[in-house]
Design an enzyme around this catalytic site. Sequence first.
Site, PDB file in Angstrom:
ATOM      1  CG  ASP A 405      67.350  67.344  29.835  1.00 26.87           C
ATOM      2  OD1 ASP A 405      66.483  67.691  30.651  1.00 26.87           O
ATOM      3  OD2 ASP A 405      68.181  68.132  29.321  1.00 26.87           O
ATOM      4  CD  GLU A 408      60.504  68.345  31.192  1.00 21.91           C
ATOM      5  OE1 GLU A 408      60.885  68.583  30.038  1.00 21.91           O
ATOM      6  OE2 GLU A 408      61.258  67.997  32.109  1.00 21.91           O
ATOM      7  CG  ASP A 482      67.692  73.157  34.233  1.00 19.42           C
ATOM      8  OD1 ASP A 482      68.398  72.133  34.372  1.00 19.42           O
ATOM      9  OD2 ASP A 482      67.225  73.518  33.137  1.00 19.42           O
TER      10      ASP A 482
END
Length: 791
Positions: A405, A408, A482
Site C-alpha cells: 500500500d 505511489e 479507496d
Amino acid sequence: MQDTSFAIHPGNKKKLENTPYHDIGDLKEFAKEHNLYRFTCEQGFVNILFYRDDIVRIVMNPFHKPTMKSSFAVVAEPEIVKVKIEDKEDSFSLSSSKLQVMIQKSPFRVNFYDQEGRLLVSESEKGMGFKESKEVICFKEMDPEDHFYGFGEKAGFLDKRGEKLTMWNTDVYAPHNQETDPLYQSHPYFMTLRNGKAHGIFFDNTFKTTFDMKKEKEYSFAAEGGQIDYYVMAGPSPKQVLEQYTWITGRMPLPAKWVIGYHQSRYSYESEQEVRELVNSFIKKEIPLDAVYLDIHYMNEYRVFTFDRDRFPNPEKMMKDLKSVGKRIVPIVDPGVKVDPEYSIYQEGIRQNHFSKYIEGDIFYGNVWPGKSAFPDFTKSETRKWWGEKHRFYTDLGIEGIWNDMNEPAVFNETKTMDVNVVHENDGDPKTHREMHNLYGLLMGEATYHGIKNLLHGKRPFLLTRAGYSGVQRYAAVWTGDNRSFWEHLALSIPMCMNLGLSGVALSGPDIGGFAHDTTGELLARWTQVGAFTPYFRNHSAIGTARQEPWSFGPEIEKIIKKYIQLRYQWLPHLYSLFAQTSKTGIPVMRPLFIEYPEDRHTFNLSDQFMIGENVIIAPIIKPDTYHRVVYLPEGTWVDYWTDQIYEGRKHILVEANLETLPIFIKAGTMISHGSIKQSTSVPEKNMTIHLYQTESGESHYTLYDDDGETFAYEKGEYLEKQIRYQANGNVIKLTIENSVTGYQPTWKHWTLKVHHATPDLKLIINGKEVDAKDINFNTESNIASITINL
Ligand code: MIG
C-alpha cells in the site's frame, strides 16, 4: 525588495499562456544501422525499430540521438523482422508482412497502415514536436468511428473517447468520481477500436503523461520530459492487441488457487484474538474463505517487518493454526521506513545506502503512518534485493502473500508524494523522482514478488499492490484503492476493472462493499454478487465505518452473501482454466463484450455488463431497491444460468432479479465447468461437472485446466489439460474428449457431463462411440441429461 531589480523579475509577470510548439520539421537524413532506422529532422531525431511483424517502435528525441533503452515496463526484445524499404521523392516506407510505416518527408510525419492498406494511425497536421519546457507531444488523427479503451485504472465509462487522462500515481482518498484523475496506477497505453478492427499504442514514457482524447478530430499524448517513445500494435482484433501489448510488457503469472478464492479484510483486524474469532465465524457459518488481511495495526508502531507482540503474541502459531483450517494471512507492507536509530531496518537502510536521496546526498524524509520515514530507492537492484530478502520475516511465519500500500509513494504533504527533485540512483543511470515517480510501485512490486518467490521454495507468491506502471501485472494483483460504499462506486468498479484487464492487469478488483463510508446490507449483497465474478474477490472496509463481514446485516443478507461466495467456489475450476489461458495470452478473464463482439456497436460503451471468458455474460443490478434491468445480449442464443430460459440475442431484454439474483447468461452451444462448494481452496476437489448448453446445431470447444494450485510444478508440465470438442446436430451430440496434457493427476477421478436442454431421444457419441442410453440419466423436469465419465 520592491526597490531592487527584483521588482521587474520576469517570473513575476504572468506566464505565457500558449507556449509555442516546435514541429520536428523536414527530414534531412536517413541511415540504417542493423535493424534500426534513423532519421534526422530539422528539429529532432527519430528512430524506428520493428519488434515483430505486427509491432513497431517509434522514438523521437528533440535534442539528441534517441536512446533505445526501454523503461522497466518492457520485457520484450526485438525480433529480426524482414522489412522492405522504399525511398521515394517525398515519402519513405518501411513495411513488414503486417505493418507498413509510411513517412512523409516534408514535414516529417509518420502514418501506419495494415497489410490490407487500411490506415491505422495517422499523424495530423502537427505530428511530433516539443516545447521549450522539454515537454514532448505527439498528435494523431481521430476517426469519427474511433473508440478508446485501456489507460489502466481510470474512473468513468468504458469508452474513453471524450476524456483527458493523466498518468501520475496518486493517493486519492477524496471520493472517486468520473473526473477523479489520476488515480494510483499509470498505464500509458490504449487500444483503438474502429469499425470492428483494433490497434494499440503504448507510450512508454515514465514522466507525467497526458492523453487528450477530448477533441473531435485529433488526439494527442504528451509527457513532461523524456522522449516520445511509443509502440504501435497492429491488432487487428482486440484480442491480438492484448496479446501484442502483454508480449511487450509481460503477463500475469498463474495465480495460486487460494488467490482467487474469497478474501476478508478490514482496516484493521487488530489482534490475534480478533482474527481467530473472525475465522471461526466463517467456519461456523460455513462461509468459504481463503485469506484474511492484516492492515497497519499488526505492526509495532507501523514499523514494517515487525509484529506488535501485545496484539499478536504468537504470530507463528496463529499462522499455523489458520493454515490447518485452510486460511492464509496477507499482511500489509508500506514503503515508508520509520526513522528510529534502534530499528534494524532503518539502521540497515542507512548503513547500506538504500534510501532515496537528493543529489546533494541528503536523505528524503516524509511523514507517513510511522511518522518521519525514509523511502527505499527501488531503482537500485541492490535495494530491491535487500527489500525482497527482508520478507523472510514473513515467509518464516508461513506467509505467502503480501499487500503493498502507499507505494505511489504516498506522503502526507501538499504534493502527496516524494519531492520530485529526489535523484534515484537507478544502477548508475541517475534520474529524478519526476521521471521515476510512476515506477515506484512497479519496482517495489518487483522487489517484493521476487523476494518472496525466492523464499517460498517453489510455492507461488501473491502480491497485491495499489500503485503500478505498465507491466505491474508480472508481479501483482491490483485493487482499485479507496472507494466508498456508494452505489456509484459499485457501478464505477466494473468499467474500471474491465479497462485494467484491457491494460494487461488481469487480476484486479475493488474493495467489495466499499472502503470508506457505511455500507448497507443491500449494497453489500449486490456488490458481493459482482465480486463473485471479478478476478480478485476481497471485501475490505475502513476504520470507523460500519462492519462489513458477511453476517453484519442479519440472516437474510448473510444468506445471500454466502450463496454468492459459495457460487464463486463452484465456478473456480472454470475461472482457474480461464486464468491459465490469461497467463499465456494476456486476454483477461473479466472482459468487456466488445472483445468478443467488436462489430456490435451496442457493446462499445457497455459499462454495466461484462463477460467471463468468451461465453458468459454477467449483468448485475447496481442500483438500490431495483429488481429489474435491461440486459444486452449480442448475437447468438443465450441461456439463463438460473432458470435455463432461452433468449435470442441481438436484443435488449428486460430481466427480473430479486435481491437474491445476479443475472448470468451462458451462450448456447458452449460449456462451463463447476466444482463443489468448499470451505477453502485447500479442500481437494472431488466433483467435477461440465455443463453443456445444447443447441440445434453448431460446434464449440472447451479447455479444462487443473494443477496442484500452489506450486510452479506446472511450469515443468505437471498439469492436466482436457480438450472437449462439441458438435451438435439435432438430437445427436458428438463429443471428442482428449487429455492433451496429463502431467498432473487431479484429485477428482471422474467427472459428470450435464447436458442442458436435452431431449429424451438424445444420442450422445463420445470419441466415436455411442453412449448406452441406460448410462444417461435424464431428468424430465429440468431437461438435463447427466452421465458420469471416467478421467
Ligand atoms: O491512507 O492501511 O488504500 O486499503 O486500509 C490509509 C490503511 C492507508 C490505504 C489503503 C487502504 C488501507 C489503509 N491505507
